[in-house]
Design a protein around this motif. Structure first.
Motif, PDB file in Angstrom:
ATOM      1  N   SER A  27       0.828  -1.206   0.000  1.00 45.76           N
ATOM      2  CA  SER A  27       0.000   0.000   0.000  1.00 45.76           C
ATOM      3  C   SER A  27       0.863   1.256   0.000  1.00 45.76           C
ATOM      4  O   SER A  27       2.039   1.227   0.371  1.00 45.76           O
ATOM      5  CB  SER A  27      -0.902   0.016   1.220  1.00 45.76           C
ATOM      6  OG  SER A  27      -0.161   0.389   2.368  1.00 45.76           O
ATOM      7  N   GLU A  28       0.255   2.348  -0.416  1.00 48.93           N
ATOM      8  CA  GLU A  28       0.982   3.617  -0.530  1.00 48.93           C
ATOM      9  C   GLU A  28       1.570   4.029   0.816  1.00 48.93           C
ATOM     10  O   GLU A  28       2.736   4.427   0.903  1.00 48.93           O
ATOM     11  CB  GLU A  28       0.030   4.697  -1.055  1.00 48.93           C
ATOM     12  CG  GLU A  28      -0.505   4.371  -2.444  1.00 48.93           C
ATOM     13  CD  GLU A  28      -1.495   5.410  -2.924  1.00 48.93           C
ATOM     14  OE1 GLU A  28      -1.944   6.238  -2.112  1.00 48.93           O
ATOM     15  OE2 GLU A  28      -1.832   5.402  -4.120  1.00 48.93           O
ATOM     16  N   GLN A  71      -9.375   1.423  -6.421  1.00 51.03           N
ATOM     17  CA  GLN A  71      -9.710   2.128  -5.183  1.00 51.03           C
ATOM     18  C   GLN A  71     -10.316   1.142  -4.190  1.00 51.03           C
ATOM     19  O   GLN A  71     -11.143   0.321  -4.549  1.00 51.03           O
ATOM     20  CB  GLN A  71     -10.692   3.270  -5.470  1.00 51.03           C
ATOM     21  CG  GLN A  71     -11.056   4.014  -4.201  1.00 51.03           C
ATOM     22  CD  GLN A  71     -11.805   5.314  -4.456  1.00 51.03           C
ATOM     23  OE1 GLN A  71     -12.461   5.808  -3.574  1.00 51.03           O
ATOM     24  NE2 GLN A  71     -11.701   5.863  -5.640  1.00 51.03           N
ATOM     25  N   GLY A  72      -9.885   1.241  -2.965  1.00 49.62           N
ATOM     26  CA  GLY A  72     -10.418   0.376  -1.915  1.00 49.62           C
ATOM     27  C   GLY A  72      -9.820  -1.011  -1.915  1.00 49.62           C
ATOM     28  O   GLY A  72     -10.103  -1.819  -1.040  1.00 49.62           O
ATOM     29  N   VAL A  73      -8.977  -1.327  -2.910  1.00 44.22           N
ATOM     30  CA  VAL A  73      -8.426  -2.675  -2.993  1.00 44.22           C
ATOM     31  C   VAL A  73      -6.902  -2.663  -2.917  1.00 44.22           C
ATOM     32  O   VAL A  73      -6.315  -3.237  -1.998  1.00 44.22           O
ATOM     33  CB  VAL A  73      -8.880  -3.385  -4.288  1.00 44.22           C
ATOM     34  CG1 VAL A  73      -8.407  -4.822  -4.283  1.00 44.22           C
ATOM     35  CG2 VAL A  73     -10.386  -3.308  -4.423  1.00 44.22           C
ATOM     36  N   GLY A  74      -6.281  -1.995  -3.877  1.00 42.48           N
ATOM     37  CA  GLY A  74      -4.823  -1.984  -3.861  1.00 42.48           C
ATOM     38  C   GLY A  74      -4.227  -1.614  -5.203  1.00 42.48           C
ATOM     39  O   GLY A  74      -4.927  -1.217  -6.131  1.00 42.48           O
ATOM     40  N   THR A  75      -2.925  -1.778  -5.308  1.00 38.64           N
ATOM     41  CA  THR A  75      -2.190  -1.464  -6.529  1.00 38.64           C
ATOM     42  C   THR A  75      -1.528  -2.740  -7.031  1.00 38.64           C
ATOM     43  O   THR A  75      -0.994  -3.511  -6.236  1.00 38.64           O
ATOM     44  CB  THR A  75      -1.138  -0.374  -6.260  1.00 38.64           C
ATOM     45  OG1 THR A  75      -1.779   0.765  -5.708  1.00 38.64           O
ATOM     46  CG2 THR A  75      -0.420   0.025  -7.531  1.00 38.64           C
TER      47      THR A  75
END
Lengths: 244, 244
Positions: free
Chosen positions: B32-33, B64-68
């Motif tokens: 996550s960021e 959004q709400g999940v991840g990268t």
DNA sequence: CAGTGGTCTAGACCACGGG
DNA sequence: CCGTGGTCTAGACCACTGG
């Protein structure tokens, strides 16, 4: 000055775009980031975000230590290949009035190559849809769309197929089109295309085609599309830059 | 952890790119960021900037709400048309070993159409340079470059012309190439190209060509280039997305 | 509900270009 | 020198997703 939603950045972006189109900035010079931030009542970061998006689109360019300017050269570019745009829009931006004709709809047993592209079993059938896009009544783009029968969850009418695929997919297949992987392929126009696109130059004629595999948000291939362009009427032109 | 210059964002970007290429992220999930910001000792905004650039390049995608996540589909894309890339790099990314041959250099009285493109007077002369790019020794791209004689400020050798134009221009013309306006045009291969590119399929053969006008940072046209691609060896493939 | 990415702010300092 | 865009921070709140 602005509400939220759409985002401030997006509102600032379209606000600026409008002023640019109306040529409100003298000599193409756009006010400084700090000044715009004060005038519009948002933070400088928001202005910068909006500027960045406009810069990616090629609408403006920035020079450190000097300022931000309207990019006149961009007005010649009618195509942004990296983005999916309905062909109607493409035609309109070239200065013509667009229209669409549904030429043919048929179900087909799947061919091996298509099965491989779309991860299908050999027994399956696909819906093959041929459409013709016209500019001021002249045919300019012919497309074939291949959609696995299995994905279609609701009954549809032929009229539903006339809409762009990215509208048909969510409504009738519960799929969202996320992106295409597109091959740009030059071809010699076969006889049926010469007729369909009313090509008048004496054969053989070279044409551009797009071979696209559409993927949903889970990165699964859901459709294939092949498009043929009359490049004499619709020129694919783009801006290529260093670095961005 | 990082120095300044190149920018933190750029360092974070290449750091992540390396880890992506080495497949260090399980199931393509990137931390996550917030977590990356702590681990790398930079602010979350810097991480986000780096992510944004990687997303534009198509290397990652965000939910959004999940991840990268790592974008596996992007590995199939060898071309980023929006960016100017030396043909050597393009060939290398297709898995071949590139080389260049300088075929021909000559001065020509300018033709009317070229004069119009480059804002030249009819009396002027241009330097016309033909090059051939090879992949594993096979010819794959033929290019013509047209450079107004007037721009050349220093004496040069033929060997200097073998380097990419964007190196020749600053060194010998005191010009910096900022961007190309590129037309993508399908053509029927003329006889000289069939020979030059060693096309073996029986004619006529369709080819892709790029017609490019190079502009400097003051948006003045400074050169023209025409390139012909063997699309059977070098496939132009790109990712087209919604919105970004 | 907790954790993710998306947006936005205010403020700081740097690098560059022109006068 | 000043004003421009370029980078970076710390912190806040929102919107979405999944359990």
């Amino acid at each position: 000055m602005f509400r939220r939603n759409p985002s401030l950045t997006e509102q600032v972006k379209s606000h600026l775009k409008e002023r640019i189109i109306n040529a409100e900035f003298e000599e193409g010079r756009i006010p400084s980031e700090t000044r715009l931030a004060n005038e519009l009542g948002v933070s400088r970061n928001t202005i910068r975000d909006a500027f960045s998006r406009l810069e990616i689109e090629g609408v403006i360019f920035r020079k450190q230590g000097v300022g931000t300017f309207v990019n006149e050269a961009n007005l010649l570019v009618k195509t942004r290949l990296e983005e999916i745009v309905p062909y109607e829009t493409l035609i309109r931006e070239h200065g013509y009035t667009p229209s669409v004709a549904l030429v043919e709809v048929e179900e087909r047993r799947i061919e091996p190559e298509l099965a491989r592209c779309l991860n299908l079993k050999s027994g399956e059938t696909v819906l093959a849809v041929q459409k013709l896009f016209l500019a001021d009544g002249q045919p300019v783009i012919a497309t074939w769309t291949y959609l696995p029968k299995r994905l279609i969850k609701r009954p549809y009418l032929d009229a539903d197929l006339q809409a762009p695929v990215y509208q048909f997919l969510p409504e009738f297949c519960r799929q969202t089109l996320a992106y295409y992987l597109t091959d740009i392929v030059p071809i010699i126009a076969p006889a049926w295309l010469v007729e369909r696109l009313a090509l008048r130059s004496k054969p053989p004629t070279a044409l551009l085609s797009f071979e696209e595999i559409g993927h949903n948000q889970d990165h699964e291939p859901v459709m294939k599309a092949v498009s043929y362009f009359r490049d004499d009427l619709l020129r694919l032109r783009l801006m290529r830059r260093y670095s961005l």
